[in-house]
Scaffold this motif. Structure first.
Motif, short mmCIF file in Angstrom:
data_model
loop_
_atom_site.label_atom_id
_atom_site.label_comp_id
_atom_site.label_asym_id
_atom_site.label_seq_id
_atom_site.Cartn_x
_atom_site.Cartn_y
_atom_site.Cartn_z
N LEU A 273 -95.03 -73.43 -96.46
CA LEU A 273 -96.21 -72.68 -96.05
C LEU A 273 -97.31 -73.63 -95.57
CD1 LEU A 273 -96.60 -70.04 -98.93
CD2 LEU A 273 -95.79 -69.62 -96.59
N PRO A 274 -98.07 -73.23 -94.56
CA PRO A 274 -99.25 -74.02 -94.19
C PRO A 274 -100.19 -74.16 -95.39
CG PRO A 274 -98.78 -72.35 -92.53
CD PRO A 274 -97.89 -72.06 -93.70
N GLN A 277 -102.49 -71.43 -96.66
CA GLN A 277 -101.90 -70.22 -97.23
C GLN A 277 -101.41 -70.43 -98.67
OE1 GLN A 277 -98.87 -68.57 -94.64
NE2 GLN A 277 -100.11 -68.95 -92.80
N THR A 278 -101.72 -71.57 -99.26
CA THR A 278 -101.23 -71.87 -100.61
C THR A 278 -102.35 -71.81 -101.63
OG1 THR A 278 -101.61 -74.26 -100.36
CG2 THR A 278 -99.48 -73.40 -99.62
N PRO A 279 -102.01 -71.54 -102.90
CA PRO A 279 -103.04 -71.50 -103.95
C PRO A 279 -103.78 -72.81 -104.15
CG PRO A 279 -101.05 -70.38 -104.69
CD PRO A 279 -100.69 -71.06 -103.40
N VAL A 280 -103.12 -73.92 -103.84
CA VAL A 280 -103.78 -75.21 -104.06
C VAL A 280 -104.88 -75.47 -103.04
CG1 VAL A 280 -102.28 -76.70 -102.64
CG2 VAL A 280 -103.29 -77.60 -104.76
N TYR A 281 -104.87 -74.71 -101.96
CA TYR A 281 -105.90 -74.88 -100.93
C TYR A 281 -107.28 -74.61 -101.52
CZ TYR A 281 -108.75 -73.78 -96.81
OH TYR A 281 -109.75 -73.74 -95.87
N CYS A 532 -107.25 -83.22 -112.62
CA CYS A 532 -106.07 -82.48 -112.16
C CYS A 532 -106.36 -81.67 -110.90
CB CYS A 532 -105.57 -81.55 -113.26
SG CYS A 532 -105.11 -82.36 -114.80
N ARG A 533 -107.60 -81.20 -110.77
CA ARG A 533 -107.95 -80.39 -109.60
C ARG A 533 -108.16 -81.24 -108.35
NH1 ARG A 533 -110.01 -75.25 -111.61
NH2 ARG A 533 -108.45 -74.79 -113.21
N GLN A 534 -108.43 -82.51 -108.54
CA GLN A 534 -108.66 -83.40 -107.41
C GLN A 534 -107.30 -83.92 -106.94
OE1 GLN A 534 -109.42 -84.74 -104.58
NE2 GLN A 534 -111.53 -84.90 -105.28
N LYS A 535 -106.80 -83.39 -105.86
CA LYS A 535 -105.43 -83.68 -105.42
C LYS A 535 -105.34 -84.88 -104.48
CE LYS A 535 -103.81 -80.18 -107.77
NZ LYS A 535 -103.03 -80.41 -109.01
N MET A 536 -106.41 -85.66 -104.39
CA MET A 536 -106.38 -86.85 -103.54
C MET A 536 -105.86 -88.06 -104.32
SD MET A 536 -109.71 -86.79 -101.09
CE MET A 536 -110.06 -85.40 -100.02
N PHE A 544 -101.42 -82.58 -100.84
CA PHE A 544 -100.97 -81.30 -100.29
C PHE A 544 -101.55 -81.03 -98.91
CE2 PHE A 544 -100.58 -81.04 -104.87
CZ PHE A 544 -99.27 -80.65 -104.99
N ALA A 545 -102.83 -81.30 -98.71
CA ALA A 545 -103.45 -81.03 -97.41
C ALA A 545 -102.83 -81.87 -96.31
CB ALA A 545 -104.96 -81.29 -97.48
N ASN A 546 -102.34 -83.08 -96.63
CA ASN A 546 -101.81 -83.99 -95.62
C ASN A 546 -100.32 -83.81 -95.35
OD1 ASN A 546 -104.38 -85.03 -96.49
ND2 ASN A 546 -103.90 -86.94 -95.45
#
Length: 558
Positions: A273-274, A277-281, A532-536, A544-546
């Motif tokens: 999924l782009p 469109q994901t919950p982590v967005y 945990c919320r900071q996904k960088m 995830f964004a990349n």
């Protein structure tokens, strides 16, 4: 094409910024030495033609070469043709048609032809200052050495890239890298080889280039995750080993399971999924209350055994752990079974006792205001499931996860689940992967895409590398806290631990989290949900964004 054993070399050296003559001379001397040693595949590091740390995008553009007529690529092509070998290297590529600069990988064949051309997909912070994100997908090519795929450095931190190549039949993955940290070589390289059952030939630099220190870590890893050859840190040289591509056909694990055939691609749809469109967005932008964002998570290494086939001791340990302040508790797989791998009859008996066990655990959860992850066997109609039930601080069930990847033994009695739920709880967003699930990187990635903060891993481990190579990447790849609760009577016993979302300060798990074999050991850790919320991983590098999801079609194909 006929597969055969061949010898490969991973070169560990240091390019000189902007000095093509020097770098060509360096490459020439290494190729000649590798050929002298009988090597037929020779791999160089990332951006070997120009160096890596440019002054600006214009500086990178001034130095970049095309894949057809640049000085370095022409030299490699000539060397490959002269010696009748394959040569792979990272280059700084200028693509005039696209008007872009790419961090690229090229591999030349025995006649000097361009056999494979790859663009780095997962760009580091400084990469993004001058390179465009890759546009060539995950190519795999047939050669007389076997099926070969190329990737570059940070690409190895995204499980989907390695996996997409494996699913296209890659037997050997060539990694052209500039490793910044030892764990990238010592853990992630072997981990990716192990989880995919492929060879890895990884070449990286050693030394200093401006503000970056490259420790080294060039190595060749076999499909079982074992290092066949490695160059010592802080030295220049070559890792040379014999590669048998046929070994990559064996994807077996445990007694009768398979790392690829055991996948459940019909359940992995979220991975393609782009991002939007994901919950982590956008999860990192949702506010948290600091005083409520720290959770004490505990892996409780306690379960029934053949010598102690009474559940009272398990309840007592859960009660004691909660009494001492743990707010999220997880038990090992089949914690209320006296055997680590129940058969059909034992599973049916356990299912009968499940309601009474859950009722007792609910009392503990309510008494101390905690959450308990209880791995059970549940019955629904005429079906049995290996399920983990989450009991909340009010004693009510929050939800349950049904194990999705079943071992050959479990398939004799259990029905597989088909989803990876992430539950909102007072202690963070929690997901579960059970036992064999963790062998498949897709499981934890689906939970990561689902915006999990904490992943609970009840287990009965069978192989050392499940703990030593998979646990930390499953946490760091997804920036989640991972709580592994393992049995002490399984083939690879003990070693329960909680892995922080940023991993440990040392890559060697056995050093930083020594394995306890004690029944009743409790491994607690405070987990900051904000981390945990900071996904960088580093600035501008979001796990995830990349991701370039349009290249992940093989992951969800039947």
């Amino acid at each position: 094409m006929t597969k055969r054993r061949f010898r490969a070399a991973a070169v560990q050296t240091l390019a000189r910024l902007g000095d093509y003559d020097h770098n060509i001379s360096l490459a020439t001397s290494y190729v000649e030495e590798a050929v002298r040693q009988g090597c037929e595949l020779i791999v160089f590091p990332e951006c070997m033609d120009t160096g890596y740390l440019f002054d600006s995008a214009q500086h990178a553009r001034d130095l970049a070469e095309t894949v057809t007529d640049g000085p370095f690529v022409k030299a490699l092509s000539a060397l490959a043709a002269k010696h009748g070998v394959y040569i792979a290297s990272g280059i700084t590529e200028w693509d005039p048609a696209k008007n872009k600069i790419f961090n690229s990988g090229v591999m030349f064949g025995r006649k000097g032809e361009l056999a494979c051309h790859y663009h780095k997909q997962f760009l580091a912070t400084h990469d993004q200052n001058w390179f465009a994100f890759g546009e060539r997908g995950c190519p795999v090519v047939d050669t007389d050495l076997g099926r070969i795929g190329l990737l570059i450095c940070f690409d190895g931190r995204i499980p989907e890239i390695f996996r997409a190549m494996t699913l296209q039949g890659a037997e050997i993955i060539v990694d052209m890298a500039n490793f910044f940290a030892m764990d990238q070589a010592d853990m992630w390289g072997p981990a990716r080889a192990y989880e995919n059952g492929v060879w890895l030939v990884a070449a990286t630099k050693a030394g200093h280039e401006r503000s970056i220190y490259y420790p080294g870590g060039s190595m060749i890893v076999d499909p079982k995750g074992r290092v066949a050859a490695k160059v010592p840190y802080d030295t220049h040289g070559m890792a040379v080993a014999d590669v048998d591509p046929d070994m990559a056909a064996d994807k077996s694990i445990y007694a009768a399971d398979d790392k690829i055939a055991g996948r459940r691609p019909e359940t992995y749809g979220a991975l393609a999924l782009p991002y939007e469109q994901t919950p982590v967005y956008g999860i990192a932008d949702q506010p948290l209350v600091p005083s409520r964002s720290v959770t004490k998570v505990a892996a409780v290494q306690m379960h029934m055994t053949a010598d102690a086939a009474n559940a009272d001791a398990v309840f007592e340990m859960v009660d004691h752990t909660a009494k001492l302040g743990a707010k999220v508790l997880i038990l090992p797989e089949y914690a209320f079974s006296p055997t680590w791998l129940p058969n059909a009859e034992e599973a049916a008996l356990q299912a009968e006792s499940t309601p009474a066990i859950l009722a007792r655990l609910a009392g503990i959860a309510k008494r101390y205001g905690c959450l308990i992850g209880a791995p059970m066997v549940e019955r629904e109609g005429d079906r049995l499931y290996a399920a983990t039930v989450l009991i909340g601080p009010d004693g009510a069930e929050i939800g349950r996860y049904r194990k999705t990847h079943l071992t050959a033994e479990e398939k004799r009695w259990a029905t597989a689940g088909d989803a990876y739920p992430v539950f909102d709880t007072p202690f963070g967003r929690i997901g579960v992967m059970s036992g064999f699930d963790a062998v498949f990187p897709e499981t934890s990635r689906c939970l990561g895409v689902g915006a999990a903060d904490i992943v609970l891993w009840p287990a009965a481990l069978r192989e050392p590398f499940e703990r030593e190579l998979l646990a930390v990447p499953r946490a760091e790849d997804n920036r989640v806290a991972l709580a592994l609760a393992n049995r002490v009577d399984s083939p690879y016993p003990g070693g329960s631990m909680v892995v922080p979302p940023t991993g440990f300060p040392l890559w060697d798990v056995n050093v930083v989290a020594p394995r306890s074999l004690t029944l009743g050991a409790v491994m607690p850790r405070h987990v900051d949900l904000a981390v945990c919320r900071q996904k960088m991983m580093i600035p501008k590098v979001d796990m995830f964004a990349n991701r370039l999801t349009d290249t992940y079609a093989p992951l969800v194909a039947a």
